[in-house]
Design an enzyme around this catalytic site. Structure first.
Site, short mmCIF file in Angstrom:
data_model
loop_
_atom_site.label_atom_id
_atom_site.label_comp_id
_atom_site.label_asym_id
_atom_site.label_seq_id
_atom_site.Cartn_x
_atom_site.Cartn_y
_atom_site.Cartn_z
N CYS A 110 0.93 -1.36 0.18
CA CYS A 110 -0.07 -0.10 -0.11
C CYS A 110 0.73 1.27 -0.15
O CYS A 110 0.36 2.20 -0.72
CB CYS A 110 -1.01 -0.04 1.24
SG CYS A 110 -1.96 -1.54 1.17
N HIS A 244 -4.22 6.94 3.23
CA HIS A 244 -4.36 5.71 2.55
C HIS A 244 -5.75 5.28 2.95
O HIS A 244 -6.16 5.30 4.18
CB HIS A 244 -3.33 4.48 3.19
CG HIS A 244 -3.74 3.22 2.57
ND1 HIS A 244 -3.92 3.05 1.45
CD2 HIS A 244 -3.86 1.98 3.06
CE1 HIS A 244 -4.19 1.71 0.77
NE2 HIS A 244 -4.05 1.00 2.06
N ASN A 275 -10.41 0.06 -0.84
CA ASN A 275 -9.09 0.09 -0.52
C ASN A 275 -8.40 -0.43 -1.82
O ASN A 275 -8.37 -1.64 -2.18
CB ASN A 275 -8.67 -0.75 0.57
CG ASN A 275 -7.08 -0.94 0.64
OD1 ASN A 275 -6.12 -0.23 -0.13
ND2 ASN A 275 -6.67 -1.73 1.96
#
Length: 325
Positions: A110, A244, A275
């Site tokens: 990520c 994020h 996500n």
């Protein structure tokens, strides 16, 4: 010399899967997902490849920056889900766009986009590049166990990109890696060898929710405070935080623990996109840029965390010209 962001781009697949649709596939509900994660819907690939996503995001970023593919000196891809082990995303995007520069990939899960920005800064510091494309693209839908409600409801597919040029607008960064696969992991299925006698694991996302939550909140707060101090700016000076988009509860807890930054400046799109791993931050950054929120001179903080365990944050001074929606 560091760099400045000249333009951004993003792209998500056409197919949308809502929480209600998911509830017909796995034991879950819209209320459960919304409360625990914050996602209402996510985009998933049907015919699109990771290269398709990345190339379109890159094309849009180049268009916004007013830069032609042949002007690029380097392409850095960030992904954990490239279509092929070799060639990687960067090389495939280079070919698709018609560029002729070196290209390579980074796999930092990520935080990959932010790690890639920092690597790009090194090329600018050595004065070996003038124009760089950083592109993150992920097809997380292909790495999920769709019978596991604790993970399949979280993720989505998409890509984001940024074109970087010479400048001094990359003000501070922070990178961390703990080297731990006990909390978040995606095993690779190396099943071809007739000689291997070790455990064969399914290549899908494995994640310990509570441990991930604690790591995410702690690292996000620490990293954001660190880069603001390095850049010499206060929370009031931050125009936008691009966090994020892993879990809305994580973002809200970080907001609470960072009272020096006005809470409304933490931007989100998790309810619409989910996500998207390394593509999360550049997609949201592109949305903020195209909404007219960011103006030249604004301070923008980006923060990410994920598998590795790794985390990253940076401060950039926005320089890009206004981008049409």
């Amino acid at each position: 010399m560091s760099f400045q962001i000249l333009g951004t781009g993003s792209f998500v697949p056409e197919r949308i899967v809502t929480n209600d649709q998911l509830s017909t596939m796995v034991e879950t509900s819209d209320a459960w997902i919304t409360q625990r994660v914050g996602v209402k819907e996510r985009h998933v690939c049907t015919t699109e490849t990771v290269t398709d996503l990345g190339a379109e995001a890159g094309r849009r970023a180049l268009e916004a920056a007013g830069v032609k593919p042949e002007e690029l000196d380097l392409i850095i891809g960030a992904t954990i889900s490239a279509d092929t082990i070799s060639p990687g995303l960067g090389g495939m995007v280079q070919s698709r766009l018609g560029a002729s520069c070196p290209a390579f990939d980074m796999n930092v899960a990520c935080p990959g986009f932010l790690f890639a920005l920092d690597v790009a800064a090194g090329f600018f510091a050595r004065k070996t590049v003038k124009k760089v494309l950083v592109v993150s693209a992920e097809r997380m839908s292909g790495l999920l166990d769709w019978t596991d409600r604790s993970t399949c409801c979280i993720f989505g597919d998409g890509a984001g990109a940024a074109v970087l040029g010479e400048g001094d607008a990359y003000l501070a960064s922070e990178l961390h890696t703990m080297g731990d696969d006990n909390v978040i992991s995606i095993p690779t299925a190396w099943n071809n060898s007739p000689f291997y006698e070790g455990e064969q694991k399914k290549n899908c996302v494995n994640m310990k929710g509570q441990d991930t939550y604690k790591f995410a909140v702690t690292s996000m707060v620490r990293d954001i405070r660190s880069v603001m101090e390095k850049a010499g700016i206060s929370g009031e000076q931050v125009k936008a935080v691009i966090p994020h988009q892993a879990n809305l509860r994580i973002i809200n807890e970080a907001r609470r623990r960072l009272p020096e930054i006005p809470p409304e400046r933490f931007l989100t799109n998790i309810e619409r996109v989910g996500n998207t791993s390394s593509a999360s931050e550049p997609i949201l950054l592109d949305e903020a840029a195209r909404s007219g929120l960011l103006q030249p001179g604004d301070y923008v903080v980006l923060s990410a965390f994920g598998g590795g365990l790794s985390s990253a944050a940076c401060v950039v001074r926005w320089q890009a010209k206004e981008i049409a929606p």
